[in-house]
Design a protein around this motif. Sequence first.
Motif, PDB file in Angstrom:
ATOM      1  N   LEU A  94      50.232  39.302  40.755  1.00  0.00           N
ATOM      2  CA  LEU A  94      49.689  38.161  41.504  1.00  0.00           C
ATOM      3  C   LEU A  94      50.273  38.067  42.909  1.00  0.00           C
ATOM      4  CD1 LEU A  94      49.685  35.476  38.670  1.00  0.00           C
ATOM      5  CD2 LEU A  94      47.660  36.350  39.852  1.00  0.00           C
ATOM      6  N   ALA A 135      48.708  27.068  45.996  1.00  0.00           N
ATOM      7  CA  ALA A 135      47.563  26.919  46.900  1.00  0.00           C
ATOM      8  C   ALA A 135      46.827  28.230  47.133  1.00  0.00           C
ATOM      9  CB  ALA A 135      48.038  26.366  48.239  1.00  0.00           C
ATOM     10  N   GLY A 180      46.007  34.062  43.427  1.00  0.00           N
ATOM     11  CA  GLY A 180      44.719  34.688  43.129  1.00  0.00           C
ATOM     12  C   GLY A 180      43.840  34.929  44.339  1.00  0.00           C
ATOM     13  N   ARG A 181      44.191  34.341  45.466  1.00  0.00           N
ATOM     14  CA  ARG A 181      43.402  34.553  46.696  1.00  0.00           C
ATOM     15  C   ARG A 181      44.180  35.293  47.775  1.00  0.00           C
ATOM     16  NH1 ARG A 181      38.261  31.790  47.748  1.00  0.00           N
ATOM     17  NH2 ARG A 181      38.597  32.588  49.837  1.00  0.00           N
ATOM     18  N   VAL A 182      45.498  35.148  47.744  1.00  0.00           N
ATOM     19  CA  VAL A 182      46.343  35.808  48.743  1.00  0.00           C
ATOM     20  C   VAL A 182      47.580  36.326  48.025  1.00  0.00           C
ATOM     21  CG1 VAL A 182      47.659  35.530  50.885  1.00  0.00           C
ATOM     22  CG2 VAL A 182      45.597  34.150  50.516  1.00  0.00           C
ATOM     23  N   ARG A 183      47.970  37.575  48.336  1.00  0.00           N
ATOM     24  CA  ARG A 183      49.196  38.101  47.763  1.00  0.00           C
ATOM     25  C   ARG A 183      50.294  38.099  48.832  1.00  0.00           C
ATOM     26  NH1 ARG A 183      47.216  43.705  45.245  1.00  0.00           N
ATOM     27  NH2 ARG A 183      46.712  43.916  47.454  1.00  0.00           N
ATOM     28  N   ASP A 228      51.112  41.119  50.788  1.00  0.00           N
ATOM     29  CA  ASP A 228      50.248  41.534  51.893  1.00  0.00           C
ATOM     30  C   ASP A 228      50.596  40.824  53.197  1.00  0.00           C
ATOM     31  OD1 ASP A 228      48.887  43.180  50.140  1.00  0.00           O
ATOM     32  OD2 ASP A 228      47.366  41.664  49.668  1.00  0.00           O
ATOM     33  N   SER A 248      43.015  36.116  35.558  1.00  0.00           N
ATOM     34  CA  SER A 248      43.044  36.294  37.013  1.00  0.00           C
ATOM     35  C   SER A 248      41.930  35.499  37.694  1.00  0.00           C
ATOM     36  CB  SER A 248      42.930  37.775  37.371  1.00  0.00           C
ATOM     37  OG  SER A 248      41.727  38.301  36.851  1.00  0.00           O
ATOM     38  N   ASP A 249      40.799  35.360  36.996  1.00  0.00           N
ATOM     39  CA  ASP A 249      39.690  34.593  37.576  1.00  0.00           C
ATOM     40  C   ASP A 249      40.014  33.095  37.567  1.00  0.00           C
ATOM     41  OD1 ASP A 249      39.674  34.883  34.811  1.00  0.00           O
ATOM     42  OD2 ASP A 249      37.499  34.790  34.610  1.00  0.00           O
ATOM     43  N   ARG A 264      42.542  32.155  40.273  1.00  0.00           N
ATOM     44  CA  ARG A 264      41.905  32.063  41.595  1.00  0.00           C
ATOM     45  C   ARG A 264      41.197  30.711  41.740  1.00  0.00           C
ATOM     46  NH1 ARG A 264      39.979  35.926  45.515  1.00  0.00           N
ATOM     47  NH2 ARG A 264      37.975  35.307  46.375  1.00  0.00           N
ATOM     48  N   GLN A 265      40.573  30.291  40.645  1.00  0.00           N
ATOM     49  CA  GLN A 265      39.903  28.985  40.663  1.00  0.00           C
ATOM     50  C   GLN A 265      40.925  27.849  40.811  1.00  0.00           C
ATOM     51  OE1 GLN A 265      36.233  28.785  40.155  1.00  0.00           O
ATOM     52  NE2 GLN A 265      36.807  26.926  41.290  1.00  0.00           N
ATOM     53  N   VAL A 266      42.106  28.035  40.246  1.00  0.00           N
ATOM     54  CA  VAL A 266      43.185  27.046  40.386  1.00  0.00           C
ATOM     55  C   VAL A 266      43.462  26.786  41.865  1.00  0.00           C
ATOM     56  CG1 VAL A 266      45.712  26.795  40.184  1.00  0.00           C
ATOM     57  CG2 VAL A 266      44.338  27.389  38.170  1.00  0.00           C
ATOM     58  N   ALA A 267      43.657  27.862  42.616  1.00  0.00           N
ATOM     59  CA  ALA A 267      43.958  27.714  44.042  1.00  0.00           C
ATOM     60  C   ALA A 267      42.791  27.040  44.761  1.00  0.00           C
ATOM     61  CB  ALA A 267      44.248  29.081  44.660  1.00  0.00           C
ATOM     62  N   GLU A 268      41.586  27.471  44.435  1.00  0.00           N
ATOM     63  CA  GLU A 268      40.418  26.934  45.130  1.00  0.00           C
ATOM     64  C   GLU A 268      40.241  25.438  44.854  1.00  0.00           C
ATOM     65  OE1 GLU A 268      37.167  29.474  44.025  1.00  0.00           O
ATOM     66  OE2 GLU A 268      37.956  31.167  45.184  1.00  0.00           O
ATOM     67  N   ILE A 301      33.788  27.317  49.749  1.00  0.00           N
ATOM     68  CA  ILE A 301      35.241  27.232  49.558  1.00  0.00           C
ATOM     69  C   ILE A 301      35.961  28.142  50.556  1.00  0.00           C
ATOM     70  CG2 ILE A 301      35.347  29.019  47.750  1.00  0.00           C
ATOM     71  CD1 ILE A 301      37.403  25.773  47.734  1.00  0.00           C
ATOM     72  N   PHE A 343      39.769  28.389  53.565  1.00  0.00           N
ATOM     73  CA  PHE A 343      40.825  29.402  53.600  1.00  0.00           C
ATOM     74  C   PHE A 343      40.786  30.224  54.891  1.00  0.00           C
ATOM     75  CE2 PHE A 343      40.721  28.308  49.140  1.00  0.00           C
ATOM     76  CZ  PHE A 343      42.037  28.443  48.714  1.00  0.00           C
ATOM     77  N   ALA A 387      44.405  39.718  54.758  1.00  0.00           N
ATOM     78  CA  ALA A 387      45.186  39.300  53.582  1.00  0.00           C
ATOM     79  C   ALA A 387      44.339  38.553  52.558  1.00  0.00           C
ATOM     80  CB  ALA A 387      46.360  38.429  54.017  1.00  0.00           C
ATOM     81  N   LEU A 411      41.909  38.232  49.527  1.00  0.00           N
ATOM     82  CA  LEU A 411      41.432  39.035  48.402  1.00  0.00           C
ATOM     83  C   LEU A 411      39.962  38.699  48.153  1.00  0.00           C
ATOM     84  CD1 LEU A 411      44.423  38.539  45.926  1.00  0.00           C
ATOM     85  CD2 LEU A 411      43.897  40.615  47.222  1.00  0.00           C
ATOM     86  N   PRO A 461      39.129  38.539  41.901  1.00  0.00           N
ATOM     87  CA  PRO A 461      40.336  38.423  41.071  1.00  0.00           C
ATOM     88  C   PRO A 461      41.155  39.719  41.066  1.00  0.00           C
ATOM     89  CG  PRO A 461      38.389  37.623  39.893  1.00  0.00           C
ATOM     90  CD  PRO A 461      37.896  38.289  41.139  1.00  0.00           C
ATOM     91  N   PRO A 463      44.053  40.463  33.029  1.00  0.00           N
ATOM     92  CA  PRO A 463      43.043  39.979  32.077  1.00  0.00           C
ATOM     93  C   PRO A 463      42.393  38.685  32.565  1.00  0.00           C
ATOM     94  CG  PRO A 463      45.039  40.613  30.931  1.00  0.00           C
ATOM     95  CD  PRO A 463      45.346  40.691  32.396  1.00  0.00           C
TER      96      PRO A 463
END
Lengths: 523, 446
Positions: free
Chosen positions: A149, A275, A278-281, A284, A373-374, A377-381, B23, B27, B34, B36, B39, B43
């Motif tokens: 993550l 925040a 799942g959208r930003v690592r 990176d 993982s999906d 990502r929704q958590v952050a969004e 959404i 962001f 950076a 993504l 996902p 899993p």
Amino acid sequence: MSTMNTVGRPTTPNQVETRPATLTGGRGLLQNEALIFEGDGWGKTGVDLPEPKGDASDLGDLVRKDPIGLPGLSEPEAMRHYVRLSQKNHAIDLAIYPLGSCTMKHNPRLNEKMARLPGFSDIHPLQPQSTVQGALELMDQLAHWLKTLTGMPAVALSPKAGAHGELCGLMAIRAAHEASGEHEKRRKVLVPTSAHGTNPATAAFVGYTVVEVAQTDDGRVDVADLASKLGDDVAAIMVTNPNTCGLFERDILEISRLTHEAGAYFYCDGANFNAIVGRVRPGDLGVDAMHINLHKTFSTPHGGGGPGAGPVVLSEALAPFAPAPWVVSDGDGFRLIEREEEDAAQAFGRLCAFQGQMGMYVRALSYMMSHGSDGLRQVAEDAVLNANYIKARLSDLMSAAFPEGPCMHEALFDDEWLKGTDVTTLDFAKAMIDEGFHPMTMYFPLVVHGAMLIEPTETESKAELDRFIEAMRALATAAKAGDVDRFKGAPFHAPMKRLDETRAARAPKLRWTAPEGSNLAAE
Amino acid sequence: MRYLPLTPDDRTAMLAAIGAKSIDDLFTDVPQSARLDGPVDLPRVAGELEVERALGALAGKNATAGTVPFFCGAGAYKHHVPATVDHVIQRSEFLTSYTPYQPEIAQGTLQYLYEFQTQVANLTGMPVANASLYDGSTAMAEGVLMATRATRRNKAVISGGVHPHYVAATETVVHAVGVETQVLPAAVDAEAEVIAQIGPDTACVVVQTPNVFGTATDVTKIAEAAHAAGALLIVVVTEAVSMGLLRSPGEMGADIVAAEGQSIGNALNFGGPYVGLFATRDKLIRQMPGRLCGETVDADGERGFVLTLSTREQHIRRDKATSNICTNSGLCTLAFTIHMSLLGETGLRRLALLNHEAAVKTRDALKSIPGVEVLTPRFFNEFAVRLPKPAAEVVERLAEKRILAGVPYSRLAPDAGMDDVLLVAATEITTDADVAALKAALAEVL
């Protein structure tokens, strides 16, 4: 008129009219509950134990003779005592708990159930490793999720809380500078003024001199100021991203580039990872070390102030310095490396007696597996969407500290809009209590006057957000309309009126003591 | 996803209220490189049943203390915890509340913390205790740092009886700030040897009782020697139940007590979360690390409780704070204080005596085995034995026979030259059948 400190926070309680008290001190469902020391529990016990057959005469003078001073409660009395106390607490299970930077999200009960499986809760930290292969595998799986993550190659799991994770990260950075012979000259850590107090405290704790970095008018790190302070005397920068103003550091890549060019490391305070998960690592973004509060992003319960857990992800450069213990897997299964000398010689030591917060590892992994993982990502969004919704719906009445552009997971307001009302941020917060809401974080970050930092998290429904927003709007309207009494004496409807914190600190009374002349208890 | 209340319609309506098209518009501050696209490679969403199966399978691979004859200690102890404890700590108002920063709606937490502080102060025989630290080992590290602040001296003398992991956790932190440590060689019964090492630069002496080998020691003379030289005495206790039977550190002259509270109210949990107990003398209050709960009154004059003396702490003092600690062990302190309230003095003393009795019985059984030498002269519920074979090897053999026989000292300190030493703990859960099984199996493998 109360006195105020430099950020406008009143330091003395306001004078209020008193209302007639009930005759017993109880109020409706709220009991007036005495301390356990004030009851008749001396000599009582609520645990049925067999009569010991032996004595301790073999221990001679080592045996404790004087009374210890511990009252006992029968089981029904204990249950009542603690349930009565519990009713005086706000909780995320009761209503939105919008403490900015603290991330009070729903705590799934599946996690509690999993952590209590005897295979996790009833195993000893020093059992033969052959008997705890499942526990080591769980740690290995958690590490895999956290590394994936964050996009980071290594993780140290053992830190016991966020601040402990900061300590871990800075110790790794220090060890890396020692290994390259640069520690003696690199004695500064750069910290933005908006940082959590733990950042400068940790840097100082590890022996560094803290140098503050200015903030721009739009609530971000002042890159020019940072660049001017970076040099070969700087060990690291500590930047929270998203930052404590609830904003993403737009220049983060430039910040990490400048930091690395100066030979310093980039420590990221990961308190707000929720925040962007799942959208930003962070890997990176050029991060070298980042702690993850499992009790924030990954929903392990705050429990009235702990326990937390603060695993730290590490870059290639810092990974060799991670503290013991850690898990490795080979053909024979999983192995716990418990001494730094056993494997990599560069580990900086050990942070606690055992392998960290296993109970929190189980809960966090249960949470991550549930979302996938999906879902993460929704958590952050959803967390970001909820915060922006609150910001959008309150900005006409309250002054957003940084109105331009979106916020991330929390919406920050200042007290500009309260000017001339004689209502302070503290008063406003206490009035929220009367409306049934826990106040937002107040007076933090320090860079915003009278700050109100609202973090809804992703686990609030739109209906609950609307209920909260309507209450905030009603209160804001009342403040502006001059309904000052509603605020000055608040809370009126809480289990207690406003508490005198100054008095508590002036002559600290930190424990119960037996009344004069009584023969109860020791001390 | 069952934990996410927003519906697609909610999201659409909220984006419209914000004035965002999607959404992604929220962001835009994230640098393009950076972001993504989708996902990460892990899993996907899973139902309760699937998660229970996966984690249940991992849990099933471990040998649990409650299902085998069990003699492990060395800083973590299996005791019976009353059912009330786990029920109460799972109440929403305790489990899902935050640090009590708004005291008017957190009196539940604050009152139990005040009661906890009083219990810990009385148990340790000290005037004041804080609202907990992470665990016993980090409490010891904080204690050493506090002693250097209070004495303005820079060296800690540490007995050879202190748990090696506690020493390692302490040295890791205090060396970083330039505090020197002198650790005496591992010894079963030699706490008093620290006295000869006290010098004018000694900030504190650290001893553990019962020590890692189980030896209980009267530290009064050590306290006197430390005080005569202007140093503080830190007493480490890794088994809190012991204080129900043994004289308290405070009574013996301790200035700081750093203890592990796990054994009251808390499960083994493979090492955490635990609860660090930290107590000291009145004059050192303002040097203490961690949260403190204090008594005050509200605007009506009613007694209430608040977090206090926060000018010591990081959120006010930042780089001048006494410690960087923020989080404590909240829920574990609650478990401790409930269990202690149920026990009361009567129950605690009885529990402690039962522990001692179980350990004496175990000792007597083991000492009758040829080749086994009991090393610990005076103990509470744990003792060390010397075996004719490496202890780690013996423990592995016994684990194959489904007996968890104890902790080989070499696991804690491989270089101490004590590979043949086994630490054996017994508590109120230890049955006669457990002891007989250990004795028979040990005799067989030796």
